[in-house]
Design a protein around this motif. Structure first.
Motif, PDB file in Angstrom:
ATOM      1  N   ASN A  47      -2.600 -57.426  -7.891  1.00 55.13           N
ATOM      2  CA  ASN A  47      -2.208 -56.388  -8.504  1.00 55.13           C
ATOM      3  C   ASN A  47      -2.225 -56.347 -10.348  1.00 55.13           C
ATOM      4  N   TYR A  48      -3.045 -56.110 -10.447  1.00 51.57           N
ATOM      5  CA  TYR A  48      -3.366 -55.725 -11.904  1.00 51.57           C
ATOM      6  C   TYR A  48      -3.914 -55.249 -13.162  1.00 51.57           C
ATOM      7  N   ILE A  49      -3.967 -54.839 -14.137  1.00 50.67           N
ATOM      8  CA  ILE A  49      -4.425 -53.906 -14.957  1.00 50.67           C
ATOM      9  C   ILE A  49      -5.556 -55.350 -15.523  1.00 50.67           C
ATOM     10  N   ASN A  50      -6.767 -55.100 -15.681  1.00 50.24           N
ATOM     11  CA  ASN A  50      -7.950 -56.029 -15.702  1.00 50.24           C
ATOM     12  C   ASN A  50      -8.177 -56.152 -17.082  1.00 50.24           C
ATOM     13  N   ASN A  51      -7.902 -54.937 -18.295  1.00 49.77           N
ATOM     14  CA  ASN A  51      -8.038 -55.603 -19.834  1.00 49.77           C
ATOM     15  C   ASN A  51      -6.661 -56.708 -20.058  1.00 49.77           C
ATOM     16  N   GLU A  52      -5.303 -56.465 -19.145  1.00 47.96           N
ATOM     17  CA  GLU A  52      -4.441 -57.516 -19.712  1.00 47.96           C
ATOM     18  C   GLU A  52      -5.220 -58.910 -19.126  1.00 47.96           C
ATOM     19  N   ILE A  53      -5.884 -59.409 -18.528  1.00 54.87           N
ATOM     20  CA  ILE A  53      -6.162 -60.283 -17.913  1.00 54.87           C
ATOM     21  C   ILE A  53      -7.404 -60.614 -18.486  1.00 54.87           C
ATOM     22  N   LEU A  80       2.094 -63.787 -18.387  1.00 56.78           N
ATOM     23  CA  LEU A  80       2.616 -62.852 -18.320  1.00 56.78           C
ATOM     24  C   LEU A  80       3.612 -63.252 -16.515  1.00 56.78           C
ATOM     25  N   SER A  81       4.766 -61.955 -16.224  1.00 52.12           N
ATOM     26  CA  SER A  81       4.815 -62.235 -15.160  1.00 52.12           C
ATOM     27  C   SER A  81       4.145 -61.732 -14.123  1.00 52.12           C
ATOM     28  N   PHE A  82       4.574 -62.208 -13.083  1.00 48.54           N
ATOM     29  CA  PHE A  82       4.313 -62.411 -11.746  1.00 48.54           C
ATOM     30  C   PHE A  82       5.326 -61.899 -11.085  1.00 48.54           C
ATOM     31  N   GLU A  83       5.103 -60.496  -9.398  1.00 46.80           N
ATOM     32  CA  GLU A  83       6.200 -60.291  -8.905  1.00 46.80           C
ATOM     33  C   GLU A  83       5.484 -60.690  -7.409  1.00 46.80           C
ATOM     34  N   ASN A  84       6.949 -60.799  -6.731  1.00 44.26           N
ATOM     35  CA  ASN A  84       5.961 -61.429  -5.189  1.00 44.26           C
ATOM     36  C   ASN A  84       6.626 -60.492  -4.675  1.00 44.26           C
ATOM     37  N   ASN A  91       2.427 -58.093  -7.607  1.00 45.84           N
ATOM     38  CA  ASN A  91       2.291 -57.795  -9.044  1.00 45.84           C
ATOM     39  C   ASN A  91       2.297 -58.046 -10.575  1.00 45.84           C
ATOM     40  N   VAL A  92       1.587 -58.259 -11.281  1.00 43.00           N
ATOM     41  CA  VAL A  92       1.228 -59.040 -12.395  1.00 43.00           C
ATOM     42  C   VAL A  92       1.297 -58.200 -13.558  1.00 43.00           C
ATOM     43  N   PHE A  93       2.252 -58.279 -14.506  1.00 43.25           N
ATOM     44  CA  PHE A  93       2.441 -57.025 -15.710  1.00 43.25           C
ATOM     45  C   PHE A  93       2.380 -58.222 -16.682  1.00 43.25           C
ATOM     46  N   SER A  94       2.553 -57.390 -17.624  1.00 44.60           N
ATOM     47  CA  SER A  94       2.456 -57.735 -19.290  1.00 44.60           C
ATOM     48  C   SER A  94       3.861 -58.442 -20.074  1.00 44.60           C
ATOM     49  N   ASN A  95       3.801 -59.335 -20.625  1.00 44.83           N
ATOM     50  CA  ASN A  95       5.568 -59.068 -21.650  1.00 44.83           C
ATOM     51  C   ASN A  95       5.446 -58.385 -22.679  1.00 44.83           C
ATOM     52  N   ASN A  96       3.912 -57.483 -22.988  1.00 43.88           N
ATOM     53  CA  ASN A  96       3.944 -57.477 -24.374  1.00 43.88           C
ATOM     54  C   ASN A  96       4.598 -55.368 -24.809  1.00 43.88           C
ATOM     55  N   THR A  97       5.454 -56.112 -25.397  1.00 42.43           N
ATOM     56  CA  THR A  97       6.302 -54.288 -25.348  1.00 42.43           C
ATOM     57  C   THR A  97       6.015 -53.249 -26.322  1.00 42.43           C
ATOM     58  N   LEU A  98       5.886 -52.434 -24.916  1.00 46.09           N
ATOM     59  CA  LEU A  98       5.527 -51.171 -25.527  1.00 46.09           C
ATOM     60  C   LEU A  98       6.065 -50.395 -26.627  1.00 46.09           C
ATOM     61  N   ASP A  99       4.856 -49.180 -26.631  1.00 43.19           N
ATOM     62  CA  ASP A  99       5.261 -48.779 -27.861  1.00 43.19           C
ATOM     63  C   ASP A  99       6.650 -47.713 -27.580  1.00 43.19           C
ATOM     64  N   SER A 100       7.684 -47.365 -28.282  1.00 46.73           N
ATOM     65  CA  SER A 100       8.247 -46.380 -27.642  1.00 46.73           C
ATOM     66  C   SER A 100       8.343 -44.596 -26.740  1.00 46.73           C
ATOM     67  N   LYS A 101       7.124 -44.583 -26.978  1.00 47.57           N
ATOM     68  CA  LYS A 101       5.993 -43.632 -27.129  1.00 47.57           C
ATOM     69  C   LYS A 101       5.564 -43.677 -25.694  1.00 47.57           C
ATOM     70  N   THR A 102       5.056 -44.436 -25.325  1.00 48.63           N
ATOM     71  CA  THR A 102       4.340 -45.052 -23.809  1.00 48.63           C
ATOM     72  C   THR A 102       5.598 -44.963 -22.847  1.00 48.63           C
ATOM     73  N   TYR A 136      -1.036 -48.531 -11.143  1.00 45.07           N
ATOM     74  CA  TYR A 136      -0.779 -48.400 -12.064  1.00 45.07           C
ATOM     75  C   TYR A 136      -0.694 -47.151 -13.435  1.00 45.07           C
ATOM     76  N   PHE A 137      -0.209 -46.078 -14.244  1.00 47.63           N
ATOM     77  CA  PHE A 137      -0.440 -45.842 -15.149  1.00 47.63           C
ATOM     78  C   PHE A 137       0.599 -46.021 -16.831  1.00 47.63           C
ATOM     79  N   GLU A 138      -0.408 -44.843 -17.212  1.00 49.36           N
ATOM     80  CA  GLU A 138       0.576 -44.904 -18.516  1.00 49.36           C
ATOM     81  C   GLU A 138       0.465 -43.620 -19.388  1.00 49.36           C
ATOM     82  N   LEU A 139       1.580 -43.545 -19.810  1.00 46.54           N
ATOM     83  CA  LEU A 139       1.968 -41.901 -19.900  1.00 46.54           C
ATOM     84  C   LEU A 139       2.563 -41.664 -21.656  1.00 46.54           C
ATOM     85  N   LYS A 140       2.117 -41.023 -23.116  1.00 46.18           N
ATOM     86  CA  LYS A 140       3.755 -40.451 -23.693  1.00 46.18           C
ATOM     87  C   LYS A 140       4.341 -39.427 -22.945  1.00 46.18           C
ATOM     88  N   LYS A 141       5.771 -40.098 -23.935  1.00 49.61           N
ATOM     89  CA  LYS A 141       6.418 -39.609 -23.729  1.00 49.61           C
ATOM     90  C   LYS A 141       6.775 -38.332 -23.890  1.00 49.61           C
TER      91      LYS A 141
END
Length: 848
Positions: A47-53, A80-84, A91-102, A136-141
């Protein structure tokens, strides 16, 4: 020469290095292709976000490595982080730090760790989004405090925004089991194991059922009679009346098979094994469009377990019958379930059996034979019943499930009677046989997470045979009623989003009925066979918003009857709105039809024990029955208090007078009409620690309308103006005790104008009656008691002991009264039928 060799060697090394470099560069391929290859090799899902890979290319890991080592390699090469998750989902996660408002996250099912698509993600200020196919989802706080996560079929989850991390993404797991409680208005209705669902359905779980007055086993239909608005005017579960309707107007389904016989002992015991069923759904109004062929309630009995269970065996006995139950797994994905029950009257006739026998056969030709006989009268009776059910379930792969169900029910009565009358021996040999068997083959296919289909092929066969042999006259009378139904049903379910689902389907039914009457002297033979074939198209849309607390289900069923070339439209409605956290409003409505129902030709048919026979509508003299019903209800639940109030209106047209059981001037009249019911049902319930007490009240105004009669409007035969029930139930650990009472006003009866027989036609003397149902019987009152105790041995064998008493005070309740001409005394005879006398019962069960 030496210099030349050195130059050649350096050139070779340089060329080799370039070749290696070129080979390494050529081996670097897209990460997405590598993940897809690993999915095929190790049978997992990434499971991954296509734009990240999409832009990542690396050299694939070596094929001989284990899955975990390959994942470690990918993490080093991609950052990347891989959770088995159980070697099924990664699940494939990005290690990039997100915007504090996201806010970002992945939503999974806690049951199988699969990602959930179209999950509703919403902040309390109204803004929101939904998950993609990877969960996956993204949302502004923004300026909000609560994050709500809701998905149909799962529990709604709430998170405080201030507690959410700013780094990485959330991993949210929704639970399936808890989510079902969101659709439950009341979790313990009357007792534990009975729930009222948001669509107005009552759901009974026999294995979780607590205790009810007079019951020591979770008898399906006896439990049903405890619900307000459901009763039986003659104490028989073969004559269940729901809001004034007759028993045959109820649709009884066992694992998709329509059941034409529902009781043993001619109505005193449920024909369905109480230790088998997992879920019973009872709908008085607003039934799903997938249910047809009934103008009253729907009782859907399902023995399909929701989860895989361990092997188990149980056996029990009471003072009427003994039973066994066994369930064992035949593979990791398949199991076999077998249950059987048989009466013990062949071995011993207990006091309970004798009370049941006297109740079932009073005022029938079996008991009337002994009336006014001398001491030389004798009778030899043999009565027994049994039922057997078999289930085979097999999962095929990850998407398919195949289930086969089989049921057979049988009752047999043999009575041989002799008496000396005027120095002449009179003898009769009576045989009555009643059986119902059926089979269902079901295949369910989950096409994907949002679409599934279910196919059902089913058959049901019912037979009622009777033979009376007057030996001294060599006179044989035979009667026979048969029903054969075959059908196919297709149901498709589509999840459009977290709030909306769409269902559609098709149903094909073919029903045939056969009625036979035969006498050998004077010779008489009549056999009538009828067949009807119907098609139905079904569409249904459900909207369930757990945030706004609105539930709406709108359905439409289109029936087409081939023989009549007739279309019938049947809309259905279920609406529920939670006005507050404790207060609910519900609106229910439906149009339904029925073309197979029961009539009574003569009250003495089948020895007067089972007088009803199934017939088919002919769209002329025997019309199609049609009903319309609407109700509005309110429920309030807080601090262990429960209050419910429901007002309803019901009208059924196309009824035939021969289906209503008249025993007055309308007994031999066959006319068509309708009945109309206006009523109210109330319940007040309180739970205090281990104690539950409730009081229910039902009011009915129920009248017939037969336009061709001199007095067209009069009370319904099954009218009970007022009905009150009370119970006090104590459940703690392994001990359960229940005491309860029920009171209702008497049912209508028709009295003669005079005690003198009308002999104006000497060949056909008759009784002159008042207007139909001009009077009511005395009030009915009964107190019932039951208790059970359960314990377990050191080797985990479970034992259960139960004791009950029906009609504790032995009150003589009259439940029916009619009049007939006694040809011996040439007078009008008043015939009364009474309820069960005080009847004890004892049961013992062992489970391991």
């Amino acid at each position: 020469m030496f210099l030349s060799k050195r130059i050649h060697l350096m050139f070779f090394c340089f060329a080799f290095a370039l070749s290696i470099s070129a080979q390494e560069k050529s081996k670097a391929i897209a990460l997405k292709d590598i993940l897809q290859s690993l999915e095929r090799q190790h049978h997992v899902s990434f499971n991954y976000i296509n734009n990240e890979i999409v832009s990542l290319k690396i050299i694939p890991p070596k094929k001989h490595l284990s899955l975990n080592k390959k994942i470690d390699y990918l993490e080093k090469k991609t950052n990347l982080s891989f959770e088995n998750l159980d070697n099924k989902f990664i699940n494939v996660f990005s290690n990039n730090t997100l915007d504090s408002k996201t806010i970002c996250g992945y939503v999974f099912s806690k049951q199988d760790n699969s990602p959930l698509e179209n999950v509703n993600i919403q902040l309390d200020n109204g803004s929101g989004t939904s998950t993609n196919k990877n969960g996956y989802f993204e949302l502004k706080k923004e300026e909000s405090t609560d994050l709500l996560i809701s998905y149909i079929g799962f529990s709604t989850k709430k998170n405080l925004v201030s507690d959410l991390p700013n780094k990485n993404c959330l991993k949210i797991y929704l639970e399936v089991e808890v989510s079902q409680l969101n659709n439950i208005i009341t979790n313990s209705f009357l007792t534990s194991g009975i729930s009222k669902i948001i669509d107005g359905t009552f759901e009974i779980k026999p294995k979780r059922l607590g205790i009810l007055p007079g019951l020591i086993e979770p008898d399906i239909l006896q439990t049903m009679l405890q619900i307000p608005g459901i009763y039986s005017v003659d104490e028989s579960i073969s004559s269940i009346n729901v809001r004034g309707g007759t028993h045959d107007q109820n649709l009884f389904l066992w694992n998709g098979i329509k059941m034409y016989q529902t009781g043993h002992f001619f109505g005193l015991i449920s024909a369905f094994n109480p230790n088998l069923a997992h879920t019973i759904s009872i709908t008085k109004n607003g039934s799903s469009a997938f249910y047809g062929e009934s103008v009253s309630s729907v009782v859907d009995i399902s023995s399909n377990p929701n989860k895989f269970e361990k092997n188990n065996f149980s056996a029990g006995i009471n003072m009427i019958n003994a039973d066994i139950y066994s369930r064992f797994n035949i593979s990791k994905k398949g199991f076999l379930e077998i249950a059987g029950r048989k009466s013990i009257s062949d071995f011993v006739q207990t006091p309970t059996y004798k009370q049941y026998y006297n109740k079932a056969f009073q005022n029938t030709s079996i008991t009337n034979f002994s009336n006014n006989q001398n001491v030389d009268y004798s009778s030899d009776e043999k009565f027994n019943f049994y039922d057997i059910t078999v289930k085979y379930s097999q999962k095929i792969g990850q998407k398919d499930n195949l289930i086969f169900d089989f049921i057979t029910i049988s009752d047999l009565l043999k009575v041989f009677q002799t008496a000396r009358i005027n120095n002449t021996i009179q003898s009769e040999n009576n045989i009555l046989y009643q059986k119902n068997y059926g089979g269902n083959l079901s295949w369910k296919r989950n096409w994907n997470t949002k679409n599934s289909s279910k196919f059902n092929f089913y058959t049901s066969s019912y037979e009622l045979d009777a033979e009376k042999n007057k030996i001294q006259d060599n006179l044989i009378v035979r009667q026979e009623n048969k029903v054969l139904e075959n059908g196919f049903k297709l149901e498709n379910n589509h999840i459009l989003n977290s709030k909306l689902t769409f269902n559609n389907g098709y149903q094909l039914n073919e029903i045939s009925t056969t009625n036979l009457d035969e006498v050998n002297g004077p010779i008489f033979y009549r056999k009538i066979k009828e067949v009807l074939r119907t098609h139905a198209l079904i569409v249904e849309g459900k909207y369930n918003d757990t945030i706004s607390k609105i539930y709406l289900n709108i359905g439409l069923r289109l029936n087409y009857i081939e023989q009549f070339k007739k279309y019938l439209f049947e809309p259905r409605l279920q609406f529920n709105y939670a006005i507050t956290n404790h207060f609910n409003l519900a609106l229910l409505g439906e149009f339904k039809s029925q073309y197979c129902y029961q009539v009574i030709d003569l009250q003495k048919d089948y020895f007067g024990i089972e007088k009803r026979r199934w017939i088919l509508a002919n769209n002329t003299t025997i019309p199609i029955q049609k009903s319309k019903q609407a109700s509005i209800s309110f429920s309030y639940s807080q601090n262990n208090w429960l209050f419910t109030l429901e007002n309803f209106y019901k009208k059924v047209i196309g009824i035939n007078s021969s289906s209503q059981g008249f025993q007055n001037q309308l007994e031999f009249v066959k006319i068509n009409g309708d009945y109309e019911v206006l009523g109210m049902e109330m319940l007040a319930q309180k739970k205090i620690n281990h104690f539950i007490t409730w009081l229910s009240y039902t009011y009915n105004k129920n009248n017939y309308h037969f336009p061709n009669l001199e007095q067209p409007v009069f009370p319904n035969n099954f009218k009970l103006d007022h009905s009150i029930s009370w119970a006090g139930i104590y459940e703690r650990k392994n001990l359960k005790i229940a005491l309860g009472s029920k009171w209702y006003s008497g049912k209508p009866e028709t009295t003669p104008i005079s005690s003198i027989i009308n002999s104006s036609n000497p060949s056909n003397p008759k009784i002159d009656y008042n207007t139909p149902n001009n009077k009511v019987l005395d009030d009915f009152f009964q107190v019932n008691f039951s208790t059970t105790y359960k314990w377990e041995s050191l080797n985990e064998i479970q034992y259960k002991l139960g004791f009950s008493v029906l009609n504790v005070f032995n009150r003589k309740n009259e439940i029916n009264e009619y009049y007939r001409i006694n040809t011996i005394t040439n007078s009008i005879e008043d015939v009364k039928t009474f309820s069960l006398k005080r009847t004890p019962n004892l049961s013992f069960r062992i489970t391991y």
